[in-house]
Design a protein around this motif. Structure first.
Motif, PDB file in Angstrom:
ATOM      1  N   UNK A  49       0.968  -1.117  -0.006  1.00  0.00           N
ATOM      2  CA  UNK A  49      -0.067   0.060   0.059  1.00  0.00           C
ATOM      3  C   UNK A  49       0.840   1.254  -0.008  1.00  0.00           C
ATOM      4  N   UNK A  50       0.567   1.974  -0.924  1.00  0.00           N
ATOM      5  CA  UNK A  50       1.479   3.526  -0.866  1.00  0.00           C
ATOM      6  C   UNK A  50       0.647   4.777  -0.905  1.00  0.00           C
ATOM      7  N   UNK A  51       1.192   5.797  -0.220  1.00  0.00           N
ATOM      8  CA  UNK A  51       0.384   6.852  -0.004  1.00  0.00           C
ATOM      9  C   UNK A  51       1.486   8.068  -0.262  1.00  0.00           C
ATOM     10  N   UNK A  52       1.359   9.344  -0.785  1.00  0.00           N
ATOM     11  CA  UNK A  52       2.139  10.460  -1.008  1.00  0.00           C
ATOM     12  C   UNK A  52       2.783  10.929   0.331  1.00  0.00           C
ATOM     13  N   UNK A  53       1.715  10.984   1.472  1.00  0.00           N
ATOM     14  CA  UNK A  53       2.016  11.303   2.954  1.00  0.00           C
ATOM     15  C   UNK A  53       1.036  10.666   3.740  1.00  0.00           C
ATOM     16  N   UNK A  54       1.309  10.691   5.135  1.00  0.00           N
ATOM     17  CA  UNK A  54       0.469  10.267   6.215  1.00  0.00           C
ATOM     18  C   UNK A  54      -0.761  11.202   6.593  1.00  0.00           C
ATOM     19  N   UNK A  55      -0.227  12.245   6.683  1.00  0.00           N
ATOM     20  CA  UNK A  55      -1.125  13.461   7.353  1.00  0.00           C
ATOM     21  C   UNK A  55      -2.364  13.604   6.525  1.00  0.00           C
ATOM     22  N   UNK A  56      -2.070  13.725   5.206  1.00  0.00           N
ATOM     23  CA  UNK A  56      -3.502  14.272   4.446  1.00  0.00           C
ATOM     24  C   UNK A  56      -4.103  12.846   4.205  1.00  0.00           C
ATOM     25  N   UNK A  57      -3.684  11.630   4.419  1.00  0.00           N
ATOM     26  CA  UNK A  57      -4.681  10.467   3.924  1.00  0.00           C
ATOM     27  C   UNK A  57      -4.845   9.773   5.291  1.00  0.00           C
ATOM     28  N   UNK A  58      -4.412  10.514   6.510  1.00  0.00           N
ATOM     29  CA  UNK A  58      -4.509   9.715   7.898  1.00  0.00           C
ATOM     30  C   UNK A  58      -5.890   8.833   7.959  1.00  0.00           C
ATOM     31  N   UNK A  59      -6.909   9.466   7.769  1.00  0.00           N
ATOM     32  CA  UNK A  59      -8.356   8.762   7.979  1.00  0.00           C
ATOM     33  C   UNK A  59      -8.374   7.477   7.257  1.00  0.00           C
ATOM     34  N   UNK A  60      -8.117   7.660   5.893  1.00  0.00           N
ATOM     35  CA  UNK A  60      -8.131   6.286   5.003  1.00  0.00           C
ATOM     36  C   UNK A  60      -7.246   5.330   5.560  1.00  0.00           C
ATOM     37  N   UNK A  61      -6.055   5.730   5.882  1.00  0.00           N
ATOM     38  CA  UNK A  61      -4.997   4.826   6.331  1.00  0.00           C
ATOM     39  C   UNK A  61      -5.365   4.102   7.463  1.00  0.00           C
ATOM     40  N   UNK A  62      -5.822   4.857   8.490  1.00  0.00           N
ATOM     41  CA  UNK A  62      -6.233   4.267   9.777  1.00  0.00           C
ATOM     42  C   UNK A  62      -7.370   3.386   9.561  1.00  0.00           C
ATOM     43  N   UNK A  63      -8.496   3.654   8.768  1.00  0.00           N
ATOM     44  CA  UNK A  63      -9.529   2.783   8.359  1.00  0.00           C
ATOM     45  C   UNK A  63      -9.153   1.522   7.905  1.00  0.00           C
ATOM     46  N   UNK A  64      -8.078   1.543   6.830  1.00  0.00           N
ATOM     47  CA  UNK A  64      -7.397   0.389   6.303  1.00  0.00           C
ATOM     48  C   UNK A  64      -6.705  -0.651   7.449  1.00  0.00           C
ATOM     49  N   UNK A  65      -6.102  -0.074   8.194  1.00  0.00           N
ATOM     50  CA  UNK A  65      -5.360  -0.486   9.245  1.00  0.00           C
ATOM     51  C   UNK A  65      -6.594  -1.522  10.228  1.00  0.00           C
ATOM     52  N   UNK A  66      -7.632  -0.690  10.423  1.00  0.00           N
ATOM     53  CA  UNK A  66      -8.720  -1.483  10.987  1.00  0.00           C
ATOM     54  C   UNK A  66      -9.194  -2.583  10.367  1.00  0.00           C
ATOM     55  N   UNK A  67      -9.552  -2.322   9.230  1.00  0.00           N
ATOM     56  CA  UNK A  67      -9.989  -3.411   8.118  1.00  0.00           C
ATOM     57  C   UNK A  67      -9.064  -4.518   8.052  1.00  0.00           C
ATOM     58  N   UNK A  68      -7.838  -4.197   8.288  1.00  0.00           N
ATOM     59  CA  UNK A  68      -6.897  -5.576   8.086  1.00  0.00           C
ATOM     60  C   UNK A  68      -6.779  -6.136   9.263  1.00  0.00           C
ATOM     61  N   UNK A  69      -6.955  -5.374  10.536  1.00  0.00           N
ATOM     62  CA  UNK A  69      -7.136  -6.077  12.022  1.00  0.00           C
ATOM     63  C   UNK A  69      -8.343  -7.125  11.694  1.00  0.00           C
ATOM     64  N   UNK A  70      -9.202  -6.805  11.217  1.00  0.00           N
ATOM     65  CA  UNK A  70     -10.401  -7.737  11.066  1.00  0.00           C
ATOM     66  C   UNK A  70     -10.317  -8.897  10.215  1.00  0.00           C
ATOM     67  N   UNK A  71      -9.326  -8.906   9.388  1.00  0.00           N
ATOM     68  CA  UNK A  71      -9.194 -10.046   8.610  1.00  0.00           C
ATOM     69  C   UNK A  71      -9.118 -11.080   9.402  1.00  0.00           C
TER      70      UNK A  71
END
Length: 169
Positions: A49-71
């Motif tokens: 998974x890649x992103x240009x930055x963390x801060x500007x995409x923080x919500x989506x990144x943290x939501x994806x982390x939650x999604x993966x935690x539920x796998x």
């Protein structure tokens, strides 16, 4: 590609579905050099998974982390940025920094123009147990969220697609 009404270009290189994943030399949080292998040694599914930055995409990144935690199964999920940055502790995402631009160049994620030049575009590569790329999500507009329903379907497909036993097994 587009982000906040700014158009930008990606490098011409591109890897596609069906191709074998490329091995990537990168750096982890502690600054240790690591190699992301095309097929994990224990035959696990991987997500790059890649992103240009963390801060500007923080919500989506943290939501994806939650999604993966539920796998239901173990999936190695690497989140890549072009340079070492401060990040929170994730539940499942493994931060990797593409300081040598291996990932950027081999996977076609390097932004080559505009205010995001030299950063990685928003992209997701789903790599099967056999090292093949099964799914790519690289939105034209970086403000468009990843299609999580499609990713869930593709994860189920890749999980069932390779048993580790050949046709003569």
């Amino acid at each position: 590609m587009k982000y906040k009404n700014e158009e930008f270009l990606l490098t011409d290189e591109f890897i596609d579905i069906g191709y074998m994943a490329e091995e990537v030399e990168a750096v982890d949080l502690e600054g240790n050099e690591i190699i992301l292998k095309k097929a994990s040694e224990n035959r696990m599914i991987q997500i790059f998974l890649s992103f240009p930055s963390f801060e500007e995409f923080k919500e989506e990144i943290l939501a994806f982390d939650e999604f993966m935690d539920e796998a239901q199964v173990e999936i190695f999920s690497y989140i890549l940025f072009n340079e070492k940055i401060e990040l929170p502790k994730f539940k499942k995402l493994i931060p990797i920094f593409d300081v040598n631009q291996d990932f950027a160049d081999m996977y076609g994620t390097k932004i080559i123009s505009g205010s995001l030049e030299n950063k990685l575009t928003k992209a997701l590569f789903l790599i099967g147990k056999d090292g093949a790329i099964y799914h790519i999500d690289m939105p034209e507009n970086l403000e468009t969220p990843f299609d999580m329903d499609r990713i869930r379907i593709e994860l189920n497909k890749v999980y069932q697609s390779y048993t580790g036993v050949g046709c003569h097994g």
